[in-house]
Motif scaffolding. Sequence first.
Motif, PDB file in Angstrom:
ATOM      1  N   TRP A   1       0.831  -1.209   0.000  1.00 15.14           N
ATOM      2  CA  TRP A   1       0.000   0.000   0.000  1.00 15.14           C
ATOM      3  C   TRP A   1       0.862   1.254   0.000  1.00 15.14           C
ATOM      4  CZ3 TRP A   1      -0.490   3.999   3.607  1.00 15.14           C
ATOM      5  CH2 TRP A   1      -1.546   4.891   3.376  1.00 15.14           C
ATOM      6  N   LYS A   2       1.930   1.244   0.815  1.00 19.76           N
ATOM      7  CA  LYS A   2       2.803   2.418   0.928  1.00 19.76           C
ATOM      8  C   LYS A   2       3.509   2.703  -0.389  1.00 19.76           C
ATOM      9  CE  LYS A   2       4.782   5.519   3.669  1.00 19.76           C
ATOM     10  NZ  LYS A   2       4.016   6.551   4.402  1.00 19.76           N
ATOM     11  N   VAL A   3       4.014   1.656  -1.036  1.00 17.80           N
ATOM     12  CA  VAL A   3       4.730   1.826  -2.307  1.00 17.80           C
ATOM     13  C   VAL A   3       3.779   2.264  -3.422  1.00 17.80           C
ATOM     14  CG1 VAL A   3       6.019   0.609  -4.107  1.00 17.80           C
ATOM     15  CG2 VAL A   3       6.563   0.214  -1.696  1.00 17.80           C
ATOM     16  N   SER A   4       2.556   1.749  -3.391  1.00 15.20           N
ATOM     17  CA  SER A   4       1.589   2.040  -4.459  1.00 15.20           C
ATOM     18  C   SER A   4       0.905   3.398  -4.285  1.00 15.20           C
ATOM     19  CB  SER A   4       0.510   0.948  -4.504  1.00 15.20           C
ATOM     20  OG  SER A   4       1.089  -0.324  -4.665  1.00 15.20           O
ATOM     21  N   PHE A   5       0.978   3.941  -3.079  1.00 13.10           N
ATOM     22  CA  PHE A   5       0.219   5.160  -2.765  1.00 13.10           C
ATOM     23  C   PHE A   5       0.467   6.313  -3.740  1.00 13.10           C
ATOM     24  CE2 PHE A   5      -0.630   9.171  -0.718  1.00 13.10           C
ATOM     25  CZ  PHE A   5      -1.844   8.960  -0.071  1.00 13.10           C
ATOM     26  N   PRO A   6       1.757   6.700  -3.996  1.00 18.01           N
ATOM     27  CA  PRO A   6       1.974   7.868  -4.866  1.00 18.01           C
ATOM     28  C   PRO A   6       1.381   7.701  -6.263  1.00 18.01           C
ATOM     29  CG  PRO A   6       3.981   7.301  -3.689  1.00 18.01           C
ATOM     30  CD  PRO A   6       3.047   6.172  -3.475  1.00 18.01           C
TER      31      PRO A   6
ATOM     32  N   TRP B   1      -7.476  10.210  -6.068  1.00 13.15           N
ATOM     33  CA  TRP B   1      -7.286  10.184  -4.621  1.00 13.15           C
ATOM     34  C   TRP B   1      -8.087   9.067  -3.955  1.00 13.15           C
ATOM     35  CZ3 TRP B   1     -11.495  10.707  -1.424  1.00 13.15           C
ATOM     36  CH2 TRP B   1     -12.672  11.190  -2.003  1.00 13.15           C
ATOM     37  N   VAL B   2      -9.065   8.503  -4.689  1.00 14.52           N
ATOM     38  CA  VAL B   2      -9.912   7.444  -4.125  1.00 14.52           C
ATOM     39  C   VAL B   2      -9.191   6.094  -4.122  1.00 14.52           C
ATOM     40  CG1 VAL B   2     -12.092   6.192  -4.387  1.00 14.52           C
ATOM     41  CG2 VAL B   2     -11.994   8.651  -4.894  1.00 14.52           C
ATOM     42  N   LEU B   3      -8.323   5.865  -5.109  1.00 17.41           N
ATOM     43  CA  LEU B   3      -7.699   4.548  -5.266  1.00 17.41           C
ATOM     44  C   LEU B   3      -6.867   4.118  -4.046  1.00 17.41           C
ATOM     45  CD1 LEU B   3      -6.652   4.576  -9.041  1.00 17.41           C
ATOM     46  CD2 LEU B   3      -8.600   3.446  -7.955  1.00 17.41           C
ATOM     47  N   PRO B   4      -6.040   4.991  -3.458  1.00 19.08           N
ATOM     48  CA  PRO B   4      -5.310   4.559  -2.257  1.00 19.08           C
ATOM     49  C   PRO B   4      -6.228   4.176  -1.101  1.00 19.08           C
ATOM     50  CG  PRO B   4      -4.342   6.559  -3.161  1.00 19.08           C
ATOM     51  CD  PRO B   4      -5.635   6.339  -3.889  1.00 19.08           C
ATOM     52  N   ILE B   5      -7.358   4.869  -1.003  1.00 15.38           N
ATOM     53  CA  ILE B   5      -8.317   4.547   0.058  1.00 15.38           C
ATOM     54  C   ILE B   5      -8.916   3.163  -0.170  1.00 15.38           C
ATOM     55  CG2 ILE B   5     -10.507   5.224   1.116  1.00 15.38           C
ATOM     56  CD1 ILE B   5      -9.816   8.122   0.454  1.00 15.38           C
TER      57      ILE B   5
END
Length: 277
Positions: free
Chosen positions: A32-37, A44-48
């Motif tokens: 999740w952390k690596v994919s966030f940016p 902005w919805v995808l990381p959530i």
Amino acid sequence: MEEELFKPKKRIFMALTSVSALLSAVMVYVVWKVSFPGLYQISWVLPIILGFVGVVLVIAMLSGVFGIVMALLGIPVIKILYFWAWKAINILFPFAVVLGHLFNIPRDKIEQSFIEVSNKLVLQHKVKVPANRIMILTPHCIQLDTCVHKITRNVENCKQCGRCSVGSMLGLAHKYGCHFAVATGGTLARQMVKQARPKAIVAVACERDLTSGIQDVFPLPVLGVLNERPFGPCFNTRVDMKKLEAAVLTFMLEDDIAKGEANAKEASGQKAAREKN
């Protein structure tokens, strides 16, 4: 009865599973952390969404491990937690094997521990079914290699000569009215289970076959009894009949147990009468 059947080896698999669950949680967070940016740049919805999915997966795995721990401690487990405990076992088992390899724990030891944990979960669930819905299942290596009678398609071909464990197992099935099948492999075993449609299975096999078989037939409850291999693996194996009968009785209704004991007593009396005459 339970302590006689299953020795306390459960801690090996439980420890490896717990560590696997924690490492899986860390991996989910790292992904999740690596994919966030990258995901945030798209929307902005995808990381959530990804974070929510990851949290659900982690909670599911940890709930399953928690359910296993509760069962091992003898605490009643609700049905949904029992289901997740099994899902956790199936998902985390490969990770436990890899961890075991890293810590120089033999695979067969891990599989033995897995079988103990599985048996404990089944015992904790207190499954009771009619005798004719219980199936005793074993691989063909339980038969004497020089025996000319083919029993994989029809176990009634066994002459119960006593030179291998098949005759005793067939006698046990007759005593209580259970299904008994001898399979040449996993595919045939699954076909036999599908044909007999049991509600509970007592399986006799080696660590590898029991582990894969228990996972294959889930959610059917299975009690695994390890075979004895005085001549090595997959050749003239045997089974401890006391352990096998104890496992069968664990699933059985009290009325069916009483009927079985009565049948055995009657058969013994008839045999004694024939010998006297």
